[in-house]
Design an enzyme around this catalytic site. Structure first.
Site, short mmCIF file in Angstrom:
data_model
loop_
_atom_site.label_atom_id
_atom_site.label_comp_id
_atom_site.label_asym_id
_atom_site.label_seq_id
_atom_site.Cartn_x
_atom_site.Cartn_y
_atom_site.Cartn_z
CB SER A 16 0.69 -13.78 8.42
OG SER A 16 1.96 -13.20 8.60
CB VAL A 66 6.37 -5.51 1.16
CG1 VAL A 66 4.99 -6.06 0.81
CG2 VAL A 66 6.64 -5.62 2.66
CE1 TYR A 157 10.91 -1.82 14.37
CE2 TYR A 157 10.98 -0.22 16.16
CZ TYR A 157 10.26 -1.09 15.35
OH TYR A 157 8.90 -1.21 15.51
P1 NAP Z 1 5.20 -9.38 14.11
O1 NAP Z 1 4.24 -9.98 15.07
O2 NAP Z 1 6.63 -9.82 14.13
O3 NAP Z 1 4.61 -9.57 12.63
C1 NAP Z 1 5.35 -9.13 11.53
C2 NAP Z 1 4.54 -9.31 10.26
O4 NAP Z 1 5.28 -8.73 9.17
C3 NAP Z 1 4.30 -10.76 9.90
O5 NAP Z 1 3.01 -10.86 9.34
C4 NAP Z 1 5.37 -11.04 8.84
O6 NAP Z 1 5.01 -12.04 7.90
C5 NAP Z 1 5.41 -9.70 8.15
N1 NAP Z 1 6.65 -9.43 7.41
C6 NAP Z 1 7.91 -9.31 7.89
N2 NAP Z 1 8.76 -9.04 6.89
C7 NAP Z 1 8.02 -8.99 5.75
C8 NAP Z 1 8.32 -8.76 4.38
N3 NAP Z 1 9.57 -8.52 3.98
N4 NAP Z 1 7.31 -8.81 3.49
C9 NAP Z 1 6.04 -9.05 3.88
N5 NAP Z 1 5.69 -9.27 5.17
C10 NAP Z 1 6.68 -9.25 6.08
O7 NAP Z 1 5.28 -7.78 14.29
P2 NAP Z 1 4.25 -6.74 14.96
O8 NAP Z 1 4.66 -6.52 16.36
O9 NAP Z 1 2.84 -7.12 14.66
O10 NAP Z 1 4.63 -5.41 14.18
C11 NAP Z 1 3.87 -4.90 13.09
C12 NAP Z 1 4.34 -3.49 12.80
O11 NAP Z 1 4.16 -2.67 13.95
C13 NAP Z 1 5.84 -3.39 12.44
O12 NAP Z 1 6.04 -2.41 11.44
C14 NAP Z 1 6.47 -2.94 13.74
O13 NAP Z 1 7.69 -2.28 13.54
C15 NAP Z 1 5.38 -2.03 14.28
N6 NAP Z 1 5.44 -1.77 15.72
C16 NAP Z 1 5.29 -2.81 16.60
C17 NAP Z 1 5.37 -2.55 17.97
C18 NAP Z 1 5.18 -3.62 19.00
O14 NAP Z 1 5.36 -3.32 20.21
N7 NAP Z 1 4.80 -4.83 18.64
C19 NAP Z 1 5.60 -1.24 18.41
C20 NAP Z 1 5.78 -0.23 17.48
C21 NAP Z 1 5.69 -0.50 16.13
P3 NAP Z 1 5.30 -13.64 8.17
O15 NAP Z 1 4.34 -14.08 9.23
O16 NAP Z 1 5.04 -14.31 6.87
O17 NAP Z 1 6.73 -13.75 8.62
#
Ligand code: NAP
Length: 251
Positions: A16, A66, A157
């Site tokens: 999302s 999930v 994390y």
């Molecule tokens: P984000 O903007 O906070 O988005 C998180 C997403 O995960 C949202 O769509 C949220 O849904 C969903 N979510 C959270 N808990 C969930 C659950 N229990 N079941 C289903 N959906 C769930 O995060 P992001 O930065 O895009 O990160 C995405 C991935 O990349 C993560 O695994 C994160 O650890 C990884 N990552 C991110 C970074 C970074 O710098 N941003 C760096 C390294 C790795 P809702 O909208 O419904 O809440």
């Protein structure tokens, strides 16, 4: 544009917002039908589906936590019910509860481990059987450079993300003989809601340490995922692809 993923069906967890949203849009742009999973944010997920459909693709929003075994199984079943098969699973859903270990609450540990790591087990377990039956499949797990080099304030994390790396390599060995590849993408710092609370001076420090001297864009992670989902990546499995501007090399 060429649509190399035409006829493929993808599930993207946590699609999302942020990186998951970019992955869903990129896979759809390449022709895949995409199940857009979310936990709370129905409106944002509907907007992603609308963007996919406006570009002539097929999308379906499915609510599921999930981290919950039954709900993850329901998500995979919803994809099979809607599209008849499942070719690509992207385990992207993730969260943070950053805190120094001595101040970290047990629930901060549990919530991060269930959302980031147990979710990968849950979704892979549900998706493996249909992929084995099809004798083909692509699983791409989103880890982090924190899981490779560690990060103070992120024991929960980093442990979850390091766990994803061990999981990815192990499952790649199990499912390789069934023509299913299992890889991971490890982003560096990408501006999303997850990193929004980072203090400005920390962001500047990260940029200075990054050889490419900038943060990444969600789309740049999505391109790596789309590559690993493509026919061109058919002989790559158990790989951890960093998309971090070179930051991981600084340790
Ligand atoms: P984000 O903007 O906070 O988005 C998180 C997403 O995960 C949202 O769509 C949220 O849904 C969903 N979510 C959270 N808990 C969930 C659950 N229990 N079941 C289903 N959906 C769930 O995060 P992001 O930065 O895009 O990160 C995405 C991935 O990349 C993560 O695994 C994160 O650890 C990884 N990552 C991110 C970074 C970074 O710098 N941003 C760096 C390294 C790795 P809702 O909208 O419904 O809440």
């Amino acid at each position: 544009m060429d649509r190399p993923l035409e006829d493929k069906v993808a599930v993207v967890t946590g699609a999302s917002r942020g990186i998951g949203r970019a992955i869903a849009l990129e896979l759809a742009r390449r022709g895949a039908s995409v199940v857009v999973n979310y936990r709370h944010n129905a409106e944002a997920a509907a907007e992603v589906v609308a963007a996919i459909e406006a570009a002539g693709g097929q999308g379906l929003a499915v609510q599921a936590d999930v981290g919950d075994f039954e709900q993850a199984a329901g998500l995979i079943q919803a994809a099979l019910n809607a599209f008849g098969h499942l070719d690509i699973l992207v385990n992207n859903a993730g969260t943070t509860r950053d805190q120094l270990l001595m101040l970290m609450k047990e629930e901060d540990w549990d919530e991060v481990l269930r959302t980031n790591l147990k979710s990968v087990f849950n979704c892979c377990k549900a998706a493996a059987r249909p992929m084995v039956r099809q004798r083909q499949g692509r699983i791409i797990n989103i880890t982090s450079i924190s899981g490779i080099v560690g990060q103070g304030g992120q024991t929960n994390y980093a442990a979850s993300k390091a766990g994803i790396i061990g999981f990815t390599k192990s499952l790649a060995k199990e499912l390789g003989p069934r023509n299913i590849t299992v890889n991971a993408v490890a982003p560096g710092f990408i501006p999303t809601d997850l990193t929004a609370a980072m203090p400005e001076e920390w962001k500047q420090r990260v940029i200075e340490m990054t050889p490419l001297r900038r943060m990444g864009r969600p789309e740049e992670v999505a391109y790596a995922v789309a590559f690993l989902a493509s026919d061109e990546a058919a002989f790559i499995t158990g790989e951890i692809l960093t998309v971090d501007g070179g930051l991981v090399m600084q340790g």
